[in-house]
Design an enzyme around this catalytic site. Structure first.
Site, mmCIF file in Angstrom:
data_model
loop_
_atom_site.group_PDB
_atom_site.id
_atom_site.type_symbol
_atom_site.label_atom_id
_atom_site.label_comp_id
_atom_site.label_asym_id
_atom_site.label_seq_id
_atom_site.Cartn_x
_atom_site.Cartn_y
_atom_site.Cartn_z
ATOM 1 N N LYS A 1 -20.617 -15.785 -3.963
ATOM 2 C CA LYS A 1 -19.954 -16.456 -4.781
ATOM 3 C C LYS A 1 -19.476 -15.731 -6.164
ATOM 4 O O LYS A 1 -18.381 -15.628 -6.721
ATOM 5 C CB LYS A 1 -20.526 -17.706 -5.087
ATOM 6 C CG LYS A 1 -19.525 -19.018 -5.752
ATOM 7 C CD LYS A 1 -20.259 -20.058 -5.952
ATOM 8 C CE LYS A 1 -21.284 -20.190 -7.059
ATOM 9 N NZ LYS A 1 -21.884 -21.362 -7.314
ATOM 10 N N ASP B 1 -17.452 -22.946 -4.774
ATOM 11 C CA ASP B 1 -18.749 -23.578 -5.412
ATOM 12 C C ASP B 1 -18.794 -25.148 -4.909
ATOM 13 O O ASP B 1 -18.081 -25.457 -3.849
ATOM 14 C CB ASP B 1 -18.686 -23.428 -6.873
ATOM 15 C CG ASP B 1 -17.404 -24.456 -7.440
ATOM 16 O OD1 ASP B 1 -16.674 -24.920 -6.706
ATOM 17 O OD2 ASP B 1 -17.405 -24.612 -8.796
#
Length: 212
Positions: A120, A138
Site C-alpha cells: 500500500k 486503504d
C-alpha cells in the site's frame, strides 16, 4: 456495475475536484515516503503535525539518519507505534543513502524492500510522487469500492486489481485520491452521507441513508 456507470462516477468526481491531492504534507518524494510510513494506523492530521516540526530540521535521508532512533522518536512520539516506525525510518534512510544515492526508488521492488514499506505504501509513493497508475487500497477505498459496487472484492489485493482493471484509463491516475476523499468525508463507515453524495444515483448500495 457496468462500464457506463463507472465512467459517470469518475467523471463527476473529476468535475468536482479536477486536481485531487493527498492530505499528507510533503514537498519531495522522500518527504512523502516518510509521511506515508508514519501514517500507518495514524491520521494524516497527526502525521502532518509531527512532520511540520521534523522536516524543517531534517528532510533528507542523511539528515534523518543522523538523528538516530532516539532523536527521531522525539519528533514523532505523538504518532501511534512511533518506536517501531522510528526504527523503520532510520533503517530506510540508511538503505536509501547506501543503495540508492539518497533517492527514492520509482519502482515497486525497491520500494517494498525498504523497512516499513508494504504494498500500500509503495502504491501511494508510485502514484503520488511518480504519477504511475498504482492503486493504494486503504480501509476507505476498500469500503467505497465494495459498498458502491465499483470494484467489489473479498480482500485488499482483489479490490486493487479490479480498480486497475475497471477504472476508466483517463481517470486512473487520480482515482486513488478521489476514492479516499469520498470515503473519508462522504461514504463514511458507520452512516454514509448518501443525501450529500454526488454519485448516490449511480451507487448500488442497498441500505442508503435518507439524510445527509
Amino acid at each position: 456495475m457496468n462500464a457506463a456507470k463507472r465512467y459517470e462516477i469518475f467523471r463527476r468526481l473529476h468535475e468536482d475536484n479536477p486536481n485531487p491531492e493527498t492530505e499528507l504534507a510533503y514537498s519531495t518524494p522522500f518527504e512523502l515516503l516518510i509521511a506515508v510510513i508514519l501514517s500507518a494506523q495514524a491520521t494524516d492530521v497527526g502525521v502532518n503535525k509531527a512532520t511540520a516540526k521534523l522536516y524543517p530540521v531534517a528532510n533528507t535521508p542523511e539528515a534523518i539518519h543522523a538523528l538516530g532512533v532516539d532523536g527521531l522518536s522525539e519528533y514523532i512520539k505523538t504518532i501511534g507505534l512511533y518506536n517501531s516506525k522510528a526504527k523503520n525510518v532510520i533503517e530506510t534512510c540508511r538503505i536509501l543513502v547506501e543503495k540508492h544515492d539518497s533517492q527514492v526508488p520509482d519502482n515497486r521492488e525497491d520500494l517494498e524492500a525498504l523497512p516499513g514499506v508494504g504494498r500500500k505504501t509503495a502504491n501511494v509513493v508510485l502514484n503520488t510522487a511518480f504519477r504511475q497508475p498504482a492503486m493504494a487500497v486503504d480501509t476507505h477505498i476498500f469500503r467505497v469500492s465494495n459498498r458502491t459496487g465499483i470494484a467489489p472484492g473479498k480482500n485488499v489485493l482483489e479490490v486493487e486489481k479490479k480498480l486497475l482493471k475497471f477504472v476508466p484509463k483517463e481517470f486512473l491516475l487520480d482515482a486513488h485520491h478521489w476514492l479516499i476523499l469520498h470515503g473519508r468525508y462522504v461514504c463514511v463507515a458507520r452512516k454514509p452521507r448518501c443525501g450529500a453524495c454526488r454519485i448516490e444515483d449511480l451507487c448500488e448500495y442497498k441500505a442508503k441513508t435518507s439524510d445527509d
